[in-house]
Design a protein around this motif. Sequence first.
Motif, PDB file in Angstrom:
ATOM      1  N   UNK A 210     -98.943-139.683 -17.377  1.00  8.08           N
ATOM      2  CA  UNK A 210     -99.392-139.227 -15.247  1.00  8.08           C
ATOM      3  C   UNK A 210     -98.425-137.635 -16.408  1.00  8.08           C
ATOM      4  N   UNK A 211     -97.868-137.637 -17.348  1.00  7.90           N
ATOM      5  CA  UNK A 211     -96.999-136.070 -17.641  1.00  7.90           C
ATOM      6  C   UNK A 211     -98.396-134.894 -18.346  1.00  7.90           C
ATOM      7  N   UNK A 212     -99.321-135.311 -19.536  1.00 12.23           N
ATOM      8  CA  UNK A 212     -99.710-134.643 -20.167  1.00 12.23           C
ATOM      9  C   UNK A 212    -100.818-134.528 -20.038  1.00 12.23           C
ATOM     10  N   UNK A 213    -101.389-135.880 -19.390  1.00  9.24           N
ATOM     11  CA  UNK A 213    -103.318-136.005 -19.116  1.00  9.24           C
ATOM     12  C   UNK A 213    -103.340-134.914 -18.254  1.00  9.24           C
ATOM     13  N   UNK A 214    -104.655-134.526 -19.047  1.00  2.00           N
ATOM     14  CA  UNK A 214    -106.019-133.263 -18.301  1.00  2.00           C
ATOM     15  C   UNK A 214    -105.364-133.759 -16.585  1.00  2.00           C
ATOM     16  N   UNK A 215    -106.367-132.669 -15.900  1.00  4.14           N
ATOM     17  CA  UNK A 215    -106.545-133.205 -14.468  1.00  4.14           C
ATOM     18  C   UNK A 215    -107.205-134.164 -13.992  1.00  4.14           C
ATOM     19  N   UNK A 216    -108.190-134.176 -14.626  1.00  4.01           N
ATOM     20  CA  UNK A 216    -109.322-134.771 -14.836  1.00  4.01           C
ATOM     21  C   UNK A 216    -108.653-136.225 -14.739  1.00  4.01           C
ATOM     22  N   UNK A 217    -108.394-136.987 -15.490  1.00  2.30           N
ATOM     23  CA  UNK A 217    -107.529-138.122 -16.399  1.00  2.30           C
ATOM     24  C   UNK A 217    -106.468-138.109 -15.112  1.00  2.30           C
ATOM     25  N   UNK A 218    -105.800-137.466 -14.041  1.00  2.00           N
ATOM     26  CA  UNK A 218    -104.739-138.315 -13.709  1.00  2.00           C
ATOM     27  C   UNK A 218    -105.301-138.406 -12.834  1.00  2.00           C
ATOM     28  N   UNK A 219    -106.350-137.791 -12.261  1.00  2.00           N
ATOM     29  CA  UNK A 219    -106.807-137.763 -10.419  1.00  2.00           C
ATOM     30  C   UNK A 219    -107.517-139.132 -10.711  1.00  2.00           C
ATOM     31  N   UNK A 220    -107.995-139.413 -11.857  1.00  2.00           N
ATOM     32  CA  UNK A 220    -109.134-140.836 -12.111  1.00  2.00           C
ATOM     33  C   UNK A 220    -107.427-141.577 -12.014  1.00  2.00           C
ATOM     34  N   UNK A 221    -106.616-141.903 -12.624  1.00  3.84           N
ATOM     35  CA  UNK A 221    -105.797-143.060 -12.563  1.00  3.84           C
ATOM     36  C   UNK A 221    -104.816-142.955 -11.937  1.00  3.84           C
ATOM     37  N   UNK A 222    -104.584-141.917 -10.447  1.00  3.08           N
ATOM     38  CA  UNK A 222    -104.087-141.988  -9.383  1.00  3.08           C
ATOM     39  C   UNK A 222    -105.131-142.077  -8.162  1.00  3.08           C
ATOM     40  N   UNK A 223    -105.852-142.035  -7.793  1.00  2.00           N
ATOM     41  CA  UNK A 223    -106.980-142.240  -6.836  1.00  2.00           C
ATOM     42  C   UNK A 223    -108.385-143.396  -7.062  1.00  2.00           C
ATOM     43  N   UNK A 224    -108.259-143.570  -5.688  1.00  2.00           N
ATOM     44  CA  UNK A 224    -109.553-144.229  -5.327  1.00  2.00           C
ATOM     45  C   UNK A 224    -109.756-144.046  -4.388  1.00  2.00           C
ATOM     46  N   UNK A 225    -110.181-143.031  -3.835  1.00  2.00           N
ATOM     47  CA  UNK A 225    -111.099-143.101  -2.460  1.00  2.00           C
ATOM     48  C   UNK A 225    -111.771-143.169  -1.442  1.00  2.00           C
ATOM     49  N   UNK A 226    -112.780-144.481  -2.590  1.00  2.00           N
ATOM     50  CA  UNK A 226    -113.333-145.263  -1.589  1.00  2.00           C
ATOM     51  C   UNK A 226    -113.877-146.019  -0.884  1.00  2.00           C
ATOM     52  N   UNK A 227    -112.726-147.029  -1.037  1.00  2.75           N
ATOM     53  CA  UNK A 227    -112.226-147.579   0.253  1.00  2.75           C
ATOM     54  C   UNK A 227    -112.464-146.241   1.478  1.00  2.75           C
ATOM     55  N   UNK A 228    -111.739-146.087   1.744  1.00  5.73           N
ATOM     56  CA  UNK A 228    -111.479-144.451   3.080  1.00  5.73           C
ATOM     57  C   UNK A 228    -112.615-144.258   3.096  1.00  5.73           C
ATOM     58  N   UNK A 229    -113.375-143.707   2.256  1.00  4.07           N
ATOM     59  CA  UNK A 229    -114.359-143.239   3.041  1.00  4.07           C
ATOM     60  C   UNK A 229    -115.666-144.440   3.239  1.00  4.07           C
ATOM     61  N   UNK A 230    -115.703-145.292   2.907  1.00  2.00           N
ATOM     62  CA  UNK A 230    -116.249-146.882   3.139  1.00  2.00           C
ATOM     63  C   UNK A 230    -115.722-147.097   4.542  1.00  2.00           C
ATOM     64  N   UNK A 231    -113.645-146.447   4.692  1.00  2.00           N
ATOM     65  CA  UNK A 231    -113.873-147.743   5.839  1.00  2.00           C
ATOM     66  C   UNK A 231    -114.096-146.155   6.888  1.00  2.00           C
ATOM     67  N   UNK A 232    -114.204-144.835   6.742  1.00  2.00           N
ATOM     68  CA  UNK A 232    -114.156-143.816   7.521  1.00  2.00           C
ATOM     69  C   UNK A 232    -115.947-143.776   8.318  1.00  2.00           C
ATOM     70  N   UNK A 233    -116.657-144.681   7.530  1.00  2.00           N
ATOM     71  CA  UNK A 233    -118.079-145.057   8.389  1.00  2.00           C
ATOM     72  C   UNK A 233    -117.433-146.287   8.679  1.00  2.00           C
ATOM     73  N   UNK A 234    -117.172-147.467   8.304  1.00  2.00           N
ATOM     74  CA  UNK A 234    -117.035-148.712   9.380  1.00  2.00           C
ATOM     75  C   UNK A 234    -116.419-147.747  11.144  1.00  2.00           C
ATOM     76  N   UNK A 235    -115.225-147.228  11.223  1.00  2.00           N
ATOM     77  CA  UNK A 235    -115.205-146.742  12.241  1.00  2.00           C
ATOM     78  C   UNK A 235    -116.054-146.036  13.224  1.00  2.00           C
ATOM     79  N   UNK A 236    -116.442-145.095  12.476  1.00  2.00           N
ATOM     80  CA  UNK A 236    -117.325-144.436  12.823  1.00  2.00           C
ATOM     81  C   UNK A 236    -118.549-144.852  13.943  1.00  2.00           C
TER      82      UNK A 236
END
Length: 418
Positions: A210-236
């Motif tokens: 993560x030290x020298x990668x591009x912003x896009x590479x870092x974000x793809x390595x760090x995060x997977x927000x799909x479960x959050x987005x799907x969970x929000x729909x379940x709650x709603x």
Amino acid sequence: MNSTKVTAIALFAIALLLLSAGCTQPAATPSGTTTTAPVSTTPSLGTVGILYTQGVGPMPGLLATNQVDGYIAWQPVVEAGVESGIGQVASYSKDLPPAGKWSDHPQNVFVVRQDFYDNNPDFVNAFSALNIASDQYITDHPQESAGIVADWLAGKQNFTYGNVSVSSVTAVNNSIPTIRFTTEPSDAWKGSMNDFVQAQIDLGSINGFLKNGSAGDKESLLYNFTPYQNAQAIIATKNVTTPPVIKDPVTVGYLMAVDHSALFVAVKDYQYFNDTYGIELKPQDPTKAKPDVADFIVNGQKVAEVHLVSASAGPALMQLAATNGIQMSYVGAPPAIAAIDQGIPIRITYPIDNLGTGLVVTRGAPVQDWQSFAAWAKQRSDAGQPLVIAVPGKGSIQDVMLRYALQNSGFATTEVKI
């Protein structure tokens, strides 16, 4: 995976942690511009000693017996020091330097092994919906939640740390207002994660992917927000898909901390979440103060047996994630980011809480805030008796914030042992 195997893996992981002593660095920069002020490269005000205790349990006892001058910890250990009369809060983490930088900083996140998510997306989505609902329950019902959490952490008996003993219910009640329970991965939250990344780079703690990668590479390595987005729909909609049955137990890691109350509340008040959302994490033995096995039930159908494994600090949890000893975990942001930096195949799916860390010093110290703490530290260093502050683990969020604050203020740090 049976309980004996989980225990063996946990012991191995903790032993490995003690040898490696480094799996808790903080976050990498996903996107955006960081604004963290650089640390001092030539500290001039003096030295502060750091004692790594591998967990928060020993801290109040060490302070009570004058073996340390203070400690930085998660809740409820901060409030336990105050309630017991042995200490006073020098600064909550939101007030550490640089001024205003950490006013709503990330604290804990929920991480999932990517291979587990790929094979079980409906399960992770439903579990995430339970976390979102539980966080909201804590916000809406803080007193009821305090009783649940105190029961989990201490069976509603006193917290006892060596010769220090305080009411668990009182300490947890006082802890909850110092934490912001949130699961929203907002732009502000990601920006604050960026600040942690830069702080760790300045401290020399991030040296991997993560030290020298591009912003896009870092974000793809760090995060997977799909479960959050799907969970929000379940709650709603209060409409959840029943996941396929998982034959092997699913293992979830956590710490014995108020920060991880979302888990405790979900298990202890399982009937509420079943009645409201059709999702429950029902303990197999509801009489246990701290259940270790629960059934995950969706729409009335058991889809998995869940084993709940606690550890002393984030490093041990991330070592378990590395060996697939746990598939999901509540964990501090820095340990999660360090694990990703080192190539452990997990992703951060959403926050669990912000804030919740505090610096406690011995009762009667000439300290009311960070500025007076720094003055005290300089006085002691000038006298040849540097302050010694206990920290729960190398690279933990507490370690990162304290060392960064000290170096930003012009102090050198040195590791000490007692």
